[in-house]
Design an enzyme around this catalytic site. Structure first.
Site, PDB file in Angstrom:
ATOM      1  N   GLN B 240      41.367  36.807  51.409  1.00 49.13           N
ATOM      2  CA  GLN B 240      40.953  37.005  50.025  1.00 49.13           C
ATOM      3  C   GLN B 240      39.690  36.199  49.726  1.00 49.13           C
ATOM      4  OE1 GLN B 240      45.552  37.076  48.522  1.00 49.13           O
ATOM      5  NE2 GLN B 240      44.064  36.914  46.874  1.00 49.13           N
ATOM      6  N   CYS B 388      48.765  35.821  39.868  1.00 53.88           N
ATOM      7  CA  CYS B 388      48.465  35.098  38.634  1.00 53.88           C
ATOM      8  C   CYS B 388      47.444  34.038  38.961  1.00 53.88           C
ATOM      9  CB  CYS B 388      49.712  34.459  38.038  1.00 53.88           C
ATOM     10  SG  CYS B 388      50.480  33.205  39.069  1.00 53.88           S
TER      11      CYS B 388
END
Ligand SMILES: Cc1cc2nc3c(=O)[nH]c(=O)nc-3n(C[C@H](O)[C@H](O)[C@H](O)COP(=O)(O)OP(=O)(O)OC[C@H]3O[C@@H](n4cnc5c(N)ncnc54)[C@H](O)[C@@H]3O)c2cc1C
Lengths: 288, 809
Positions: B240, B388
């Site tokens: 990521q 989140c």
């Protein structure tokens, strides 16, 4: 999640398969749809050296009505149980149960015979076969024999099938056309084995229950036939007290494991709830 | 048709052609994804490539007495077996974590959690590697283990981390016990205690946000290829944050950073799972360096769920103090954070508990104090931000459950209590008691819209009737109404408080306009399914008037993309999206000069019109962006560099604060504990909306994961530290059958500091969804005096609630 090494065999007849199994001995395993066996192999809980695939044997497939029985070939897929008109007409609870097995992809591959022969108490068909009084036809090196579903299951993954024997078909007596039935299954999500499930078949006459049979899935080491519970219903109007008593009797024979589906106490109680709900639905479907 | 209408129509047509911001542009990446033509790490096949697989510990805590690899090495096709003894001389048996701890790559003297990596087998194919793992003989001496974090700091607790047992000051200050990691405090403790001491009403509850795990369809994987001649390493992986991985690899391997090429190809979902660095990545790199051929590592599902990066496991003692008419005066929270065997949380370095201090939520709470203790246990490490921003789901869960408990205690309606305490629109920018400056919000408007749409009043009336019917024994169903009004904090972040390993958390965009007017743009972020190729192009399209279809977006290759900190914590739009807009504006400014030169007017005489500069008052005199692009390469103004490109490294002045109002209606079968979601309504305010369709998709996905977490998903351990349910047989991943129908809605309150006013939305639905589901369940049982019911709310646990309340007799 990668199986160990194995050799693959695909015999063309039951005789060849039996001979092969006899020759290969204990390290060989029968492969049907693969949807119970292959997951075990991937986690290396099973590591057979030989797989004997039955899918090349033509006459193990199919559903036929013979007199007052329906005969289902072992290699008939779970999907075919749902789509069969004969079954739908005579023993609709089989399709109702099959729809609650796993998911469509698995049902296209997974077989009826594999489901009943596997010996996993989580399988849905075994308790149903006990409920319906199914008879298993098996063929082995010493010829063919028959075993009642109610005598077949001995422990988790432990059945009356001897090594080298093949389940070829199951004979199921056709219940009275007026019978009521229901399969109630509690599960966490689609594709899950039952937290608890109950198969119920009853007949009614003049508002009284004339026969009852109850099978329970995944609440013990083996599928269960709740004969005492069923006996408590016969002759009653399925009034609350009788149903309560039957539910209690059904709960009493359960011995579920505590697992991620819930603690044993919960699963026992859910077996009771499933019996109660199945009875309600079966009663609403019974004629007479 | 008059002239003005014609002009407007022409303008509208040109705008529509751009497919810029605000339009429901179809996702361009889906063309390949829906045809099975994506290109993932495991699709990579390089000549001579070998495969690695791990030998893992069956024990949660054990001393390794010996490791014998001889049988494995003797298996034909096995090329090497690495153990800690091989890595130690290279200084690679431990690797640094993002949280300032170290983490074992391969266990040296002890294993600290079940399935911990002990040896790495490298073989000619995946099957041989897997077979060989069974042939590595490891002798263990089992040790007592710690599963309950509340026992970690017991005086007689076994010491887990012998490697740091004498290091009584950790990365975040003093440690109170060898199994203690850090204590982090924020807020005014004295003032808070004082308010609590004389408050009319207080509530206190242990709220557990249980351990779970992100579950992207694609697990973590890598392929390392070391070129011994050039001394260069190419590392493909599920990253990521590819640039951060490059820096980390350089720091731990000693290879110069320019000789490391990190490539993140298509990624099949991340959800925080793919932020960290894992033993598999390191072992594939070491394997390739040692052997000089490419080495692939692919995690299976059980490995994924039981090792790389759990989420949550926050045990939050949460307190509110209020006046008797329901004005909240103070909040006090203590968190016991179970970090597992290593502190491998992927938070910005200065934030050992992430942004947990957003826990005052959407309310004007003047005084607050938060303390977090992190401890070691014999469980896998992680603590990632699962869909989140860092610990924001935990924070929002704490406050949104707490206000419900307060409402209960006050006998007040939970919506009314919230409205009474909301930060008012005119209070923004709002300074929170725990240190954040909320950028913008209009909570009252959002809440009113949501309540009107869902028919809140009518639902409460229906519920009252149902409750009466239940008491009379006419129904066995309980109806719950869940509310959650969340404020997120995303877009990390400003350099003053956000860095990773010392690198400020900016992000970047580089845009190049080609002579024919088409565009390539590269960002420092990395999509894992969010649709960046679609949405960044829309930003550029609107900013510079080139159709989105003529703009290619590329991410993930550290050789070509500008340095960035990656995609997680909803930071792509707030940070790289801002960089994109700023870079585009640089281009537009240059384009204006070129247009002025071409039209032989002053720059100031030009005005922008969708896709062109035109001379004010002379609408027929204009140059389109496409014409300007050509001129940039063949007729630039004198003294101007040719070309048309720009780079921007954007350091955000503040975080962004998306918010939303969620409502859930749930019906629970008391006799089985099965909960059915009848309705779920989600109103999101993420500021400016770049692509409403993608937003809706993000909301659907985030809500589905929220539903999963609240209603059953968990990573559980038995008392021996055996990890339970780490496969999709037990781990609750809802299918389309279980997933409720989602109703979505929005308000728009742009961020005042973001160039296009956008705030980020990918994680809001998860953050807001989890407490909403839990509140619905709790609300269903509240009138029976159930007290707080812990998640996950799977059927057996809810049945147990009914059992305790005597509802089954
Ligand atoms: C995700 C998932 C969910 C599932 N959910 C359910 C569920 O809800 N309910 C349910 O009932 N099942 C479920 N199953 C199991 C599925 O129905 C299997 O298909 C079935 O249990 C086995 O049938 P099979 O044809 O796949 O057999 P296989 O997997 O090929 O074989 C199973 C076992 O039976 C033996 N065997 C197979 N056929 C014969 C035969 N003719 N004679 C002798 N021995 C034989 C094999 O040797 C093996 O030991 C699920 C499976 C999966 C993967």
């Amino acid at each position: 999640m990668i199986p160990g090494t194995f050799d693959y065999h695909r015999p063309a007849s039951v005789e060849d398969a039996v001979a092969l199994l006899a020759r290969l001995g204990e390290d060989a395993n029968i492969l049907a749809g693969g949807h119970s066996l292959i997951p075990l192999m991937k986690t290396r809980l099973a590591s057979p050296e030989h797989l004997v695939d039955l899918s090349g044997i033509g006459n193990l497939k199919g559903i036929s009505v013979k007199g007052d029985e329906v005969v289902i070939g072992a290699m008939t897929t779970q999907f075919e149980l749902i789509s069969s008109e004969d079954l739908g007409r005579h023993i609709p609870i089989i399709a109702e149960t099959s729809r609650l097995i796993a998911d469509p992809q698995i049902r296209y591959k997974g077989t009826f015979g594999g489901n009943v022969a596997n010996g996993d108490p989580g399988n849905d068909m075994p308790a149903l076969m006990m409920c319906l009084g199914g008879i298993y036809s098996v063929t082995g090196p010493d010829g063919s024999r028959e075993i009642a579903a109610r005598d077949f299951y001995q422990g988790a993954y432990f059945t009356a099938l001897e090594h080298g024997e093949i389940l070829t078909a199951v004979r199921i007596p056709i219940p009275s056309p007026d019978h009521g039935y229901a399969y109630e299954k509690l599960k966490r999500k689609v594709g899950d084995y039952a937290t608890a499930a109950a198969a119920v078949v009853i007949t009614m006459a003049g508002g009284k229950c004339t026969s009852a049979s109850i099978g329970l899935t995944n609440v013990s080491e083996t599928p269960l036939w709740a004969s005492d519970a069923a006996a408590l219903l016969v002759g009653t109007s399925l009034d609350k007290a009788s149903v309560d008593a039957a539910v209690a009797a059904a709960e009493a024979i359960t011995q579920p494991a505590s697992d991620m589906r819930g603690p044993a106490e919960y699963r026992t109680k859910m077996a009771g709830v499933m019996v109660r709900r199945a009875l309600e639905r079966a009663q609403s479907r019974a004629k007479g | 048709m008059n002239d003005q209408t014609k002009i407007d129509q022409d303008r509208a047509e040109r705008t529509e052609k751009l497919q810029g911001m605000g339009c429901k542009r179809k996702r361009v990446e889906d063309v390949r994804f829906t045809q099975g033509k994506g290109s993932y790490v495991d699709d990579l096949k390089l000549p001579g490539m070998l495969f690695g697989d791990f030998v893992r510990s069956p024990h949660a805590h054990a001393r390794i007495k010996s490791i014998d690899t001889s049988r494995a090495k003797a298996l034909p096709g096995v090329v090497a077996v690495l153990t800690a003894a091989d890595l130690k001389p290279l200084g690679l048996h431990y690797m640094p974590t993002l949280a300032g701890d170290v983490q074992a790559v391969l266990a040296e003297e002890k294993v600290l959690f079940q399935n911990q990596e002990v040896a790495f087998v490298i073989a000619e194919d995946r099957y041989i590697a897997s077979d060989a793992t069974e042939l590595v003989d490891v002798e263990y001496e089992a040790l007592p283990c710690i599963v309950d974090p509340f026992k970690s700091m017991d005086p007689d607790a076994p010491i887990l981390r012998e490697d740091i047992k004498d290091k009584m000051v950790g990365a975040h200050g003093p440690r109170k016990h060898p199994n203690h990691i850090f204590e982090w405090q924020i807020g005014d403790k004295e003032a808070t205690d004082a308010v609590f001491a004389k408050a009319d009403v207080t509530i206190k509850e242990m709220l557990v946000d249980h351990r779970t795990h992100p579950s992207p369809l694609e697990t973590c994987q890598s392929v390392a290829s070391f070129d011994k001649v050039k001394g260069e390493l190419t590392l493909w992986g599920t990253f990521q944050a590819p640039h951060v991985i490059r820096t980390v690899v350089s720091l731990i391997s000693g290879l110069p950073e320019h000789k490391i090429h990190v490539i993140a190809p298509d990624i099949g979902g991340g959800f925080g799972n793919k932020v960290g660095a894992y033993a598999g990545y390191v072992c594939s790199v070491v394997g390739s360096i040692v052997l000089g051929v490419p080495v692939k590592w692919v995690e299976d599902r059980m490995e994924n769920l039981s090792t790389t990066s759990f989420a949550r496991d926050y045990h939050m003692t949460t307190e509110l103090a209020a006046t008797k008419d329901g004005k909240i005066q103070a909040m006090r929270v203590h968190v016991l954070a179970d970090h597992g065997a290593f502190d491998a949380c992927a938070d910005p370095s200065k934030w050992p508990a992430g942004f947990m201090n957003i826990c005052t939520g959407s309310y004007d709470i003047p005084t607050a104090h938060l303390a977090v203790d992190g401890v070691y246990t014999n469980k896998a490490s992680g603590g990632v931000a699962y869909r989140c921003s860092f610990r924001v789901t935990e924070a929002v869960f704490a406050i949104e459950r707490a206000v419900e408990l307060l409402a209960d205690k006050l006998g007040m309606d939970a919506a009314e209590l919230r409205i009474k305490n909301f930060i008012k629109a005119e209070q923004f920018p709002y300074q929170s008691a725990l240190g954040w400056e909320y950028d913008s919000g209009d909570y009252h408007t959002a809440m009113k819209k949501a309540m009107d749409t869902i028919g809140y009043k009518e639902l409460r009336e229906e519920q009252a009737k149902k409750r009466d019917a239940f008491k009379r024994g006419e129904t066995r169903e309980l109806m719950g109404i869940g509310i959650s009004f969340f404020t997120e904090i995303v877009g990390a972040g400003p350099a003053k408080n956000c860095d990773i390993l010392g690198i400020a958390m900016f992000d970047s965009a580089e845009i190049r306009i080609h002579p024919t007017g088409s565009v390539i743009a590269r960002m420092g972020t990395k999509s894992q399914g969010q649709g960046h190729e679609t949405t960044y192009a829309q930003i550029i399209a609107t900013e510079i008037g080139i159709p989105a279809d003529d703009i290619m977006i590329e991410e993930g290759n550290t050789d070509t993309a500008p340095y960035g900190l990656g995609t997680y914590g909803s930071r792509s739009t707030p940070v790289a999206g801002a960089a994109t807009a700023v870079a585009a504006r640089k281009i537009k400014a240059k384009a204006q000069m070129i247009a002025a030169h071409m039209l032989e007017v002053h720059e100031g005489d030009l005005e922008w019109d969708v896709d062109r500069f035109r001379v004010k008052g002379l609408p027929e005199k204009f140059k389109t962006m496409k014409e300007i692009a050509w001129a940039a390469y063949n007729n630039p103004p004198p003294n101007m560099e040719p070309g048309l490109e720009a780079v921007n490294y954007y350091e955000p002045p503040n975080m962004t604060y998306p918010f939303g109002a969620y409502f859930c209606v749930m019906d629970i079968d008391v006799d089985t504990g099965v909960a059915k979601t009848r309705r779920f309504y989600a109103l999101d305010d993420c500021g400016t909306r770049i692509n409403p369709m993608i937003i809706e998709g993000q909301v659907h996905g985030g809500l589905t994961e929220a539903f999963a977490c609240a209603m059953g998903q968990e990573i559980r351990y038995d008392e021996h530290g055996n990890v339970m349910g780490a496969s999709f047989m037990d781990f609750f991943l809802p299918t389309a059958v279980e997933t409720p129908h989602w109703e979505t809605d929005h308000t728009v309150t742009p961020s005042p500091h973001h160039p296009i006013g956008a705030k980020g939305v990918g994680e809001s639905p998860h953050v807001g969804g989890v407490p909403c589901f839990s509140n619905a369940v709790n609300d269903a049982y509240a009138f029976l005096g159930a007290g707080h019911i812990q998640m996950p709310h799977d059927a057996w646990r809810l049945w147990t609630v009914g059992q305790k309340l005597g509802l089954h007799n």
